[in-house]
Design a protein around this motif. Structure first.
Motif, mmCIF file in Angstrom:
data_model
loop_
_atom_site.group_PDB
_atom_site.id
_atom_site.type_symbol
_atom_site.label_atom_id
_atom_site.label_comp_id
_atom_site.label_asym_id
_atom_site.label_seq_id
_atom_site.Cartn_x
_atom_site.Cartn_y
_atom_site.Cartn_z
ATOM 1 N N ARG A 111 0.805 -1.226 0.000
ATOM 2 C CA ARG A 111 0.000 0.000 0.000
ATOM 3 C C ARG A 111 0.838 1.276 0.000
ATOM 4 O O ARG A 111 0.345 2.354 0.301
ATOM 5 N N ALA A 112 2.121 1.143 -0.347
ATOM 6 C CA ALA A 112 2.948 2.335 -0.524
ATOM 7 C C ALA A 112 2.476 3.093 -1.765
ATOM 8 O O ALA A 112 2.666 4.300 -1.859
ATOM 9 N N ARG A 113 1.877 2.380 -2.694
ATOM 10 C CA ARG A 113 1.274 3.007 -3.883
ATOM 11 C C ARG A 113 -0.217 2.754 -3.782
ATOM 12 O O ARG A 113 -0.665 1.609 -3.809
ATOM 13 N N GLY A 114 -0.975 3.809 -3.660
ATOM 14 C CA GLY A 114 -2.402 3.652 -3.425
ATOM 15 C C GLY A 114 -3.295 4.219 -4.491
ATOM 16 O O GLY A 114 -4.496 4.376 -4.265
ATOM 17 N N ASN A 115 -2.749 4.520 -5.664
ATOM 18 C CA ASN A 115 -3.596 5.153 -6.666
ATOM 19 C C ASN A 115 -4.371 4.174 -7.542
ATOM 20 O O ASN A 115 -5.061 4.593 -8.448
ATOM 21 N N ASN A 116 -4.287 2.882 -7.261
ATOM 22 C CA ASN A 116 -5.087 1.907 -7.991
ATOM 23 C C ASN A 116 -5.388 0.726 -7.074
ATOM 24 O O ASN A 116 -4.666 -0.268 -7.103
ATOM 25 N N PRO A 117 -6.436 0.826 -6.273
ATOM 26 C CA PRO A 117 -6.740 -0.233 -5.304
ATOM 27 C C PRO A 117 -6.944 -1.610 -5.913
ATOM 28 O O PRO A 117 -6.709 -2.614 -5.259
ATOM 29 N N ALA A 118 -7.332 -1.692 -7.176
ATOM 30 C CA ALA A 118 -7.556 -2.995 -7.806
ATOM 31 C C ALA A 118 -6.272 -3.801 -7.925
ATOM 32 O O ALA A 118 -6.315 -5.026 -8.026
ATOM 33 N N CYS A 119 -5.122 -3.141 -7.899
ATOM 34 C CA CYS A 119 -3.834 -3.838 -8.046
ATOM 35 C C CYS A 119 -3.267 -4.305 -6.721
ATOM 36 O O CYS A 119 -2.133 -4.754 -6.666
ATOM 37 N N ARG A 120 -4.008 -4.244 -5.663
ATOM 38 C CA ARG A 120 -3.481 -4.619 -4.343
ATOM 39 C C ARG A 120 -3.573 -6.083 -4.045
ATOM 40 O O ARG A 120 -3.177 -6.522 -2.966
ATOM 41 N N THR A 121 -4.078 -6.879 -4.939
ATOM 42 C CA THR A 121 -4.254 -8.293 -4.645
ATOM 43 C C THR A 121 -2.957 -9.030 -4.604
ATOM 44 O O THR A 121 -1.944 -8.612 -5.029
#
Length: 121
Positions: A111-121
């Motif tokens: 979650r250091a990069r949060g501009n696309n929540p769909a890619c957090r999987t």
């Protein structure tokens, strides 16, 4: 690498750098001074450049198999399209540097990069 990325994706990244939704010590301050029309013009300029060939060697078979399995469970090509070419606001991943891809995936995961929540999987 941004040369040859899709215009919509490039614009969204600049917008996110400006808003702080995507963090970067380098790009954040640069984007702060940009207006929407500036971001659109820059996105258009870089989108018209030829996608670079980094001449990277192919992944070993076991790594490629694990990647295919991950894609099956997560569905990366649902957004990034077949052969990871991206489209519109979705970035092209095919041909991107391994280091950049690894950092991006880890940043999404932590979650250091949060501009696309769909890619957090």
């Amino acid at each position: 690498m941004i040369w040859g990325q899709h215009q919509g994706y490039l614009y969204l990244q600049l917008r996110d750098f400006k808003s702080g939704a995507r963090k970067s010590d380098v790009m954040g301050p640069i984007a702060q001074g940009m207006e929407r029309d500036d971001m659109l013009a820059i996105a258009l300029y870089f989108s018209q450049k030829k996608w670079s060939d980094l001449r990277q060697s192919r992944a070993p078979a076991d790594v490629a198999a694990r990647a295919a399995q991950a894609n099956t469970s997560i569905g990366c090509t649902g957004c990034h399209q077949g052969a990871y070419q991206g489209e519109g606001t979705q970035p092209r991943l095919a041909g991107q540097s391994r280091d950049y891809l690894l950092k991006s995936m880890m940043d999404f995961r932590t979650r250091a990069r949060g501009n696309n929540p769909a890619c957090r999987t």
